[in-house]
Design a protein around this motif. Structure first.
Motif, mmCIF file in Angstrom:
data_model
loop_
_atom_site.group_PDB
_atom_site.id
_atom_site.type_symbol
_atom_site.label_atom_id
_atom_site.label_comp_id
_atom_site.label_asym_id
_atom_site.label_seq_id
_atom_site.Cartn_x
_atom_site.Cartn_y
_atom_site.Cartn_z
ATOM 1 N N LEU A 73 -3.316 2.913 -21.354
ATOM 2 C CA LEU A 73 -3.106 2.360 -20.018
ATOM 3 C C LEU A 73 -1.795 1.576 -19.960
ATOM 4 O O LEU A 73 -1.496 0.785 -20.854
ATOM 5 C CB LEU A 73 -4.245 1.408 -19.648
ATOM 6 N N LYS A 74 -1.077 1.796 -18.901
ATOM 7 C CA LYS A 74 0.139 1.017 -18.684
ATOM 8 C C LYS A 74 -0.243 -0.227 -17.886
ATOM 9 O O LYS A 74 -1.075 -0.167 -16.974
ATOM 10 C CB LYS A 74 1.169 1.836 -17.917
ATOM 11 N N THR A 75 0.367 -1.347 -18.202
ATOM 12 C CA THR A 75 0.059 -2.605 -17.520
ATOM 13 C C THR A 75 0.298 -2.477 -16.023
ATOM 14 O O THR A 75 -0.484 -2.989 -15.219
ATOM 15 C CB THR A 75 0.927 -3.741 -18.104
ATOM 16 N N GLU A 76 1.354 -1.763 -15.643
ATOM 17 C CA GLU A 76 1.662 -1.584 -14.216
ATOM 18 C C GLU A 76 0.549 -0.818 -13.508
ATOM 19 O O GLU A 76 0.194 -1.127 -12.375
ATOM 20 C CB GLU A 76 2.985 -0.826 -14.034
ATOM 21 N N GLU A 77 -0.005 0.203 -14.187
ATOM 22 C CA GLU A 77 -1.084 0.988 -13.588
ATOM 23 C C GLU A 77 -2.338 0.145 -13.411
ATOM 24 O O GLU A 77 -3.036 0.240 -12.410
ATOM 25 C CB GLU A 77 -1.404 2.209 -14.444
ATOM 26 N N LEU A 78 -2.636 -0.685 -14.400
ATOM 27 C CA LEU A 78 -3.800 -1.549 -14.321
ATOM 28 C C LEU A 78 -3.632 -2.561 -13.190
ATOM 29 O O LEU A 78 -4.553 -2.791 -12.401
ATOM 30 C CB LEU A 78 -4.020 -2.264 -15.657
ATOM 31 N N THR A 79 -2.460 -3.148 -13.092
ATOM 32 C CA THR A 79 -2.175 -4.097 -12.008
ATOM 33 C C THR A 79 -2.285 -3.413 -10.655
ATOM 34 O O THR A 79 -2.866 -3.958 -9.719
ATOM 35 C CB THR A 79 -0.762 -4.693 -12.183
ATOM 36 N N SER A 80 -1.757 -2.207 -10.561
ATOM 37 C CA SER A 80 -1.838 -1.441 -9.315
ATOM 38 C C SER A 80 -3.288 -1.135 -8.956
ATOM 39 O O SER A 80 -3.673 -1.188 -7.794
ATOM 40 C CB SER A 80 -1.044 -0.144 -9.459
ATOM 41 N N ALA A 81 -4.087 -0.822 -9.950
ATOM 42 C CA ALA A 81 -5.497 -0.518 -9.697
ATOM 43 C C ALA A 81 -6.247 -1.751 -9.215
ATOM 44 O O ALA A 81 -7.152 -1.648 -8.388
ATOM 45 C CB ALA A 81 -6.150 0.043 -10.950
#
Length: 153
Positions: free
Chosen positions: A58-66
């Protein structure tokens, strides 16, 4: 050089072919009780490794976006873990007065409590960093099983 590049690109398929070939040459390595102990390694370690690897990718940006789509995630979790199992439970209440086999009802109950199929669960786990099935499914099954036992007796 082109073959080597292709093998690097298709490393997973090459690995599968090598594993199959090794299993054909020496099948005793992978039997229950054998050196690889598949009754432990496949059942526990492999599954945990798949989910752990998904989480690591998981990319941190993807997690934040989710996390921004919290309402959508709450809706999906509520639908998957509350609405659908409750709907199946109500449907089973209707079916329990018929002559349908008790084990078929229990099977429907089990399917109704399960999260999406494993392939979808891996994708969702990778997307949002969670696995709702590991705790919720057994609890739902226990709850609904107790209810079905009361109805059937």
């Amino acid at each position: 050089m082109r073959l080597l590049e292709r093998a690097r690109k298709e490393w997973f398929m090459v690995g599968i072919v090598v594993a199959i070939g090794a299993a054909k040459l020496e099948p005793s390595v992978g039997v229950n009780g054998g050196p690889l102990k598949p009754e432990i390694t496949v059942s526990y370690i492999a599954v945990a490794t798949i989910f752990f690897n998904s989480g690591l990718s998981l990319k941190t940006e993807e997690l934040t976006s989710a996390l921004v789509h919290l309402k959508l995630h709450l809706f999906i979790q509520t639908f998957t873990l509350a609405f659908f199992p409750a709907t199946i439970w109500l449907f089973l209440q209707l079916l329990s007065v018929t002559s349908i086999n008790e084990w078929l009802l229990k099977g429907l109950q089990t399917v109704g409590c399960m999260p999406p199929p494993v392939s979808s669960a891996v994708i969702l786990t990778k997307a949002v960093g969670g696995n709702e099935g590991i705790v919720v499914t057994p609890l739902l099954l226990l709850l609904f099983d107790l209810q079905m036992d009361e109805i059937l007796t």
